[in-house]
Design a protein around this motif. Sequence first.
Motif, short mmCIF file in Angstrom:
data_model
loop_
_atom_site.label_atom_id
_atom_site.label_comp_id
_atom_site.label_asym_id
_atom_site.label_seq_id
_atom_site.Cartn_x
_atom_site.Cartn_y
_atom_site.Cartn_z
N LEU A 151 0.82 -1.20 0.00
CA LEU A 151 0.00 0.00 0.00
C LEU A 151 0.86 1.26 0.00
N ASP A 152 1.98 1.21 0.72
CA ASP A 152 2.91 2.35 0.68
C ASP A 152 3.38 2.59 -0.76
N ALA A 153 3.68 1.51 -1.47
CA ALA A 153 4.14 1.65 -2.86
C ALA A 153 3.05 2.22 -3.74
N PHE A 154 1.80 1.80 -3.52
CA PHE A 154 0.68 2.31 -4.32
C PHE A 154 0.60 3.83 -4.21
N PHE A 155 0.61 4.34 -2.98
CA PHE A 155 0.48 5.79 -2.79
C PHE A 155 1.73 6.54 -3.22
N ALA A 156 2.91 5.92 -3.06
CA ALA A 156 4.14 6.57 -3.50
C ALA A 156 4.14 6.75 -5.01
N GLU A 157 3.59 5.77 -5.72
CA GLU A 157 3.60 5.82 -7.19
C GLU A 157 2.59 6.82 -7.75
N ALA A 190 -3.88 -0.16 10.65
CA ALA A 190 -3.30 0.33 9.41
C ALA A 190 -4.36 0.58 8.35
N GLY A 191 -5.45 -0.17 8.40
CA GLY A 191 -6.53 0.06 7.45
C GLY A 191 -7.07 1.47 7.55
N GLY A 192 -7.23 1.96 8.78
CA GLY A 192 -7.70 3.32 8.98
C GLY A 192 -6.71 4.34 8.46
N TYR A 193 -5.42 4.03 8.59
CA TYR A 193 -4.38 4.94 8.09
C TYR A 193 -4.48 5.09 6.58
N TYR A 194 -4.56 3.97 5.87
CA TYR A 194 -4.56 4.04 4.41
C TYR A 194 -5.88 4.55 3.86
N ALA A 195 -6.97 4.32 4.58
CA ALA A 195 -8.25 4.91 4.16
C ALA A 195 -8.19 6.43 4.28
N THR A 196 -7.57 6.92 5.35
CA THR A 196 -7.39 8.36 5.53
C THR A 196 -6.47 8.92 4.47
N LEU A 197 -5.40 8.20 4.18
CA LEU A 197 -4.47 8.65 3.15
C LEU A 197 -5.15 8.68 1.78
N ALA A 198 -6.05 7.73 1.52
CA ALA A 198 -6.80 7.72 0.26
C ALA A 198 -7.65 8.98 0.15
N HIS A 199 -8.31 9.36 1.25
CA HIS A 199 -9.14 10.57 1.27
C HIS A 199 -8.30 11.79 0.90
N GLU A 200 -7.14 11.92 1.52
CA GLU A 200 -6.30 13.10 1.27
C GLU A 200 -5.71 13.06 -0.15
N THR A 201 -5.46 11.86 -0.66
CA THR A 201 -4.92 11.74 -2.02
C THR A 201 -5.96 12.16 -3.06
N ILE A 202 -7.23 11.89 -2.78
CA ILE A 202 -8.29 12.37 -3.68
C ILE A 202 -8.29 13.90 -3.69
N HIS A 203 -8.15 14.52 -2.52
CA HIS A 203 -8.01 15.98 -2.47
C HIS A 203 -6.82 16.43 -3.34
N ILE A 232 -16.29 9.85 -1.37
CA ILE A 232 -16.69 8.86 -2.37
C ILE A 232 -15.45 8.29 -3.06
N GLY A 233 -14.53 9.17 -3.46
CA GLY A 233 -13.32 8.72 -4.14
C GLY A 233 -12.47 7.81 -3.27
N ALA A 234 -12.35 8.16 -1.98
CA ALA A 234 -11.58 7.32 -1.07
C ALA A 234 -12.22 5.95 -0.93
#
Length: 293
Positions: A151-157, A190-203, A232-234
Amino acid sequence: MAKQFDIQQHVTDSIIEAIEAGTPPWRQPWTGSKAAAGFPLRSSGEPYRGINTLMLWLIAGKEGYASPYWFTFKQAKAAGGMVRRGEKSASVVYYNTIEREDEATGEEVKIPYMRGYRVFNADQIDGLPEEFYRPAVVESRDLGTSADPILDAFFAETGAQIETTEKAEAFYHPARDVIHMPPVSTFHDAGGYYATLAHETIHWTGHETRLDRLTKGRNRQAYAHEELVAEIGACMACIILGLTPDFGQSGAYVEGWLEALKGDKRFIFTAASAAQKAVDYITAHQIQQSAAA
């Protein structure tokens, strides 16, 4: 003369009803007591997109459908099935364009339009091949409280700049074009961490150098719209990643969502469309990064 069916108003009313009941459709698939999470699929296996995803999540969660597949009456019959007597259909939206001649210029122009049509979940249909009755398969991962390298690699990419400090806040800073996250160790899981990171990445996708969504207004309705896009995006991103997001923090935005939804029946359509574009941007960027490697 019969009143014309307003598909936009129907969808908006359904979303408002779900939020007021405390069960928005993008939250429903992860309650643990409803159908398995996953994108709703057409009879062909093609995933629905945008507003249709939300509407079918809403129906599946409410009725407890386990199958991700949806059919029109004719499609069910063609596949060897028959919709059970008394079953109620769900409304989805078809988008297309028609070409007409512009009276002023004489040139052909494309005019967008939408219409509603009806579908049934495979669980409402008898006689279909067995594969259509299987629940949506969602890969899960026992993340615990440690970072996950995949998951770290997904968001880094994605190319997003992500900084981590001890500051107990998660946010996207548009002026600096940076996502800030607290350490993963401070999250309950960790699931909560990456869900939060997904929200901010959509922003992050809304920056003027990307999808240019954040410069379209700074009033309360614009803020509510952007937060709904991010939620919704997250949610869509989490499905792709096999995550179970925690939507507990969404409550702070619900009042703003409802006010905006009731004031503009197109609000949820534009938010769902923008969320889909953001997820498409992230996943397309992943493909580009992989091709360049």
